[in-house]
Design a protein around this motif. Structure first.
Motif, mmCIF file in Angstrom:
data_model
loop_
_atom_site.group_PDB
_atom_site.id
_atom_site.type_symbol
_atom_site.label_atom_id
_atom_site.label_comp_id
_atom_site.label_asym_id
_atom_site.label_seq_id
_atom_site.Cartn_x
_atom_site.Cartn_y
_atom_site.Cartn_z
ATOM 1 N N LEU A 221 0.842 -1.207 0.000
ATOM 2 C CA LEU A 221 0.000 0.000 0.000
ATOM 3 C C LEU A 221 0.871 1.248 0.000
ATOM 4 N N GLU A 224 -0.169 6.921 1.901
ATOM 5 C CA GLU A 224 -1.466 7.515 2.210
ATOM 6 C C GLU A 224 -2.464 6.444 2.652
ATOM 7 N N LYS A 225 -2.487 5.331 1.889
ATOM 8 C CA LYS A 225 -3.436 4.250 2.210
ATOM 9 C C LYS A 225 -3.064 3.607 3.551
ATOM 10 N N GLN A 226 -1.744 3.457 3.772
ATOM 11 C CA GLN A 226 -1.323 2.892 5.061
ATOM 12 C C GLN A 226 -1.814 3.790 6.198
ATOM 13 N N ILE A 228 -4.411 5.821 6.194
ATOM 14 C CA ILE A 228 -5.873 5.692 6.355
ATOM 15 C C ILE A 228 -6.190 4.414 7.123
ATOM 16 N N LEU A 229 -5.510 3.339 6.749
ATOM 17 C CA LEU A 229 -5.756 2.049 7.394
ATOM 18 C C LEU A 229 -5.401 2.115 8.891
ATOM 19 N N LEU A 252 -12.733 2.106 0.573
ATOM 20 C CA LEU A 252 -11.789 2.686 -0.375
ATOM 21 C C LEU A 252 -11.113 1.617 -1.236
ATOM 22 N N GLY A 254 -8.629 -0.681 -2.914
ATOM 23 C CA GLY A 254 -7.353 -1.192 -2.401
ATOM 24 C C GLY A 254 -7.414 -1.529 -0.921
ATOM 25 N N LEU A 255 -8.438 -0.987 -0.224
ATOM 26 C CA LEU A 255 -8.556 -1.261 1.216
ATOM 27 C C LEU A 255 -9.895 -1.912 1.540
ATOM 28 N N GLU A 513 -11.129 12.885 1.244
ATOM 29 C CA GLU A 513 -10.249 11.763 0.858
ATOM 30 C C GLU A 513 -10.880 10.423 1.212
ATOM 31 N N GLU A 514 -11.542 10.403 2.391
ATOM 32 C CA GLU A 514 -12.057 9.122 2.879
ATOM 33 C C GLU A 514 -13.380 8.746 2.202
#
Ligand code: AMP
Length: 578
Positions: A221, A224-226, A228-229, A252, A254-255, A513-514
């Motif tokens: 990831l 940014e995605k990390q 968010i997670l 989202l 990818g997540l 973003e979310e």
């Protein structure tokens, strides 16, 4: 002029001051006590500190920095846009914000502070903390170990003598201390800890559980995605503090996926974290010489002690009821505020005495007959010695006609010096003689401010050399320090009065973003509405729109959070699980 106490935390920072006969927390521009230890640079190059900066961690991770306390005393740099910051410069920005809040609260300038640090901070980390204070325009003569501060705040002399264990489990560090209190004296008997274990590790564990469940490769990831997670994982962890099951649902790309989590599942998955939580606790108890039955109470401190699984585990290990010292978040700051008042010689605290200890072993490297290259650690000041302390040991030459004794100073608990931290060295000339005939007495003096003075005296010539050591990472000359201070002052920092506006904009961006689709459009409209109000520069309109926008964003955020849905889903299954 008042001296303030500051808890400079990995996740949040707080300040307190002695007022009206007690230590009181200082509110920030939002009227809150916790200021997130986060710094961010926004589009026009100005610096945001605290809550608004934390919002930007998700939407602008490349322009934001958090958890920099973990890097204190190292050469690590945090690059925000095009400027590299040291961890102490970032800490200085947080300290400066707390100083401004204190000045607004007290209505007078504040130039001095006592700052708390984890007991396990080494000299380099302590020196970096003091420099951060200096860069923020604060004189920091005294540092106080966080557990000592917690003990100060918890001790009630009216209740008589007490021994207790302070378990300070924050976002990034764990400190365990055993404290003995009698007749106004707060005596730290032993400290132990792990300065790389905290609530963040639970977030990471939950994020990995989520990835495993939903077949996501965490390392693949982007940042940014990390982020968010991890934020969702932290939210899930917090929900678990309120209810038996927490739900984590992400939409989202990818997540995408979901996970239901119970405390028991977390305990099973995070076994290594629990065993790491146990080690320093046992060591502190052993070092203190206090038995479990002599302990009156266990005091939970730090945000991570709000986790029921942590409290259950402590109860399970120690077999006693946890004390409740108020909020685990604020107890260190309150103690630091009290210590600041003691330093200012506040009348009502004249009787109070705080003794402290050296949390690590200090020694010199000695010849290892089995392996010449691999020096052995010879302790001079053992960890947990009461401060100030001064100890002396003698050392002798190992080869014939040796002309000098090389005294290398180390800090740490490992048998081999190479695994400990080298603080410095001295070379003492000695007259040529057969091996073992010449030698030196080496005196270590360690004071309450963490300054180590090393003095070596030849046994035959009585020549003495000495040095003061504060460890690696502290080597700033006064001129360099001035230069850095000027550079920091040049930075454009958002005035605290405008923080609320900045926070709302940052929150809007983060929610955008979310979210996805229609919700995104709604959020964009709300943000636009506020941006227009700001552009008008009419204070009345800005204030009115701000209230409206805050409410709208809160509603939209609730819509995004699926916690409630999670709880409803689980009411039915709870019975099955038990
Ligand atoms: P501190 O460094 O003491 O501010 O602690 C911060 C840590 O506490 C972070 O890892 C937070 O996620 C965690 N924390 C704060 N509040 C809670 C809560 N209600 N439940 C679980 N963890 C929490």
């Amino acid at each position: 002029m008042p001296i303030i106490g500051i808890d400079l935390g990995t996740t949040n920072s707080l300040a307190a001051v002695w007022k009206e006969g007690r230590s009181q927390l200082i509110p920030n521009a939002f009227g809150e006590y916790l200021t997130p230890s986060v710094v961010s640079v926004d589009a026009d190059g100005s610096i945001l500190v605290g809550k608004a900066a934390r919002e930007r961690l998700i939407s602008h991770p490349e322009q934001s920095a958090a958890s920099f306390k973990r890097a204190m005393g190292t050469d690590q740099r945090f690059v925000l846009v095009d400027k590299a910051f040291t961890p102490e410069e970032l800490s200085a920005l947080v300290l400066r914000r707390l100083k401004e809040d204190a000045e607004a609260f007290l209505g007078q300038p504040v130039t001095e502070a006592v700052v708390s640090v984890p007991a396990y901070f080494n000299d380099a980390q302590r020196a970096a903390t003091k420099r951060a204070g200096m860069l923020a325009g604060l004189t920091v003569d005294r540092l106080i170990n966080e557990p000592s501060a917690a003990a100060l705040a918890c001790y009630d002399p009216a209740q008589g003598d007490a021994s207790f264990l302070v378990y300070d489990f924050g976002g990034g560090t764990l400190d365990v201390s055993v404290v003995d209190c009698f007749e106004n004296v707060v005596n730290i008997l032993a400290v132990s800890g792990d300065n790389a274990l905290g609530g963040n590790d639970f977030d990471m564990a939950i994020a990995h559980m989520y990835c495993q469940k939903n077949q996501i490769d965490f390392h693949a990831l982007n940042k940014e995605k990390q982020a968010i997670l991890l934020r969702q994982a932290e939210q899930c962890k917090r929900t678990l503090s309120e209810s038996p099951v927490a739900m984590m649902v992400l939409e989202l790309d990818g997540l995408k996926g979901s996970m239901a989590l119970t405390g028991q599942q977390l305990i099973e998955q995070a076994q290594t974290l629990f065993s790491r939580m146990r080690t320093p606790l046992l060591r502190a108890l052993k070092d203190s010489g206090i038995s479990l039955s002599e302990l009156q109470a266990v005091v939970p401190v730090g945000g991570s002690c709000k986790m029921p699984v942590v409290r259950q585990y402590l109860n399970h290990l120690l077999g006693q009821k946890l004390a409740n010292p108020g909020s685990p978040d604020t107890v260190v700051a309150l103690g630091a505020g009290m210590y600041a008042a003691m330093k200012a010689r506040e009348n009502s605290l004249r009787e109070m005495v705080l003794t402290d200890i050296c949390p690590f072993t200090l020694g010199v490297g000695v010849h290892n007959p089995a392996d010449e290259e691999n020096l052995l650690m010879s302790p001079i000041i053992e960890r947990n010695s009461a401060l100030p302390t001064s100890k002396i040991e003698s050392y002798y030459t190992v080869s014939d006609n040796q002309t000098q004794l090389k005294i290398q100073v180390f800090q740490g608990e490992a048998l081999y010096c190479k695994e400990n931290q080298k603080l410095g060295e001295l070379n003492l000339p000695v007259p040529p003689a057969p091996a073992g005939k010449e030698g030196a007495s080496v005196r270590f003096t360690y004071d309450i401010n963490g300054i180590l003075e090393v003095e070596a005296t030849s046994l035959s010539t009585h020549q003495t050399i000495s040095t003061v050591l504060v460890g690696k990472g502290s080597g700033l000359t006064e001129a360099q320090a001035k230069e850095r201070l000027q550079e920091l002052e040049k930075l454009k920092i958002h005035p605290r009065e405008q923080e609320e506006n900045r926070l709302l904009l940052a929150k809007g961006e983060r929610l955008w973003e979310e979210a996805l689709g229609e919700q995104r459009e709604q959020i964009a409209q709300v943000v636009q509405m506020f941006a227009q109000a700001l552009a008008s520069q009419e204070q009345g309109r800005i204030a009115r729109t701000r209230a409206k926008v805050a409410e709208m964003l809160n509603r939209l955020e609730e819509g995004l959070s699926l916690d409630e849905l999670g709880e409803e889903d689980y009411e039915g299954e709870e019975g099955e699980m038990e």
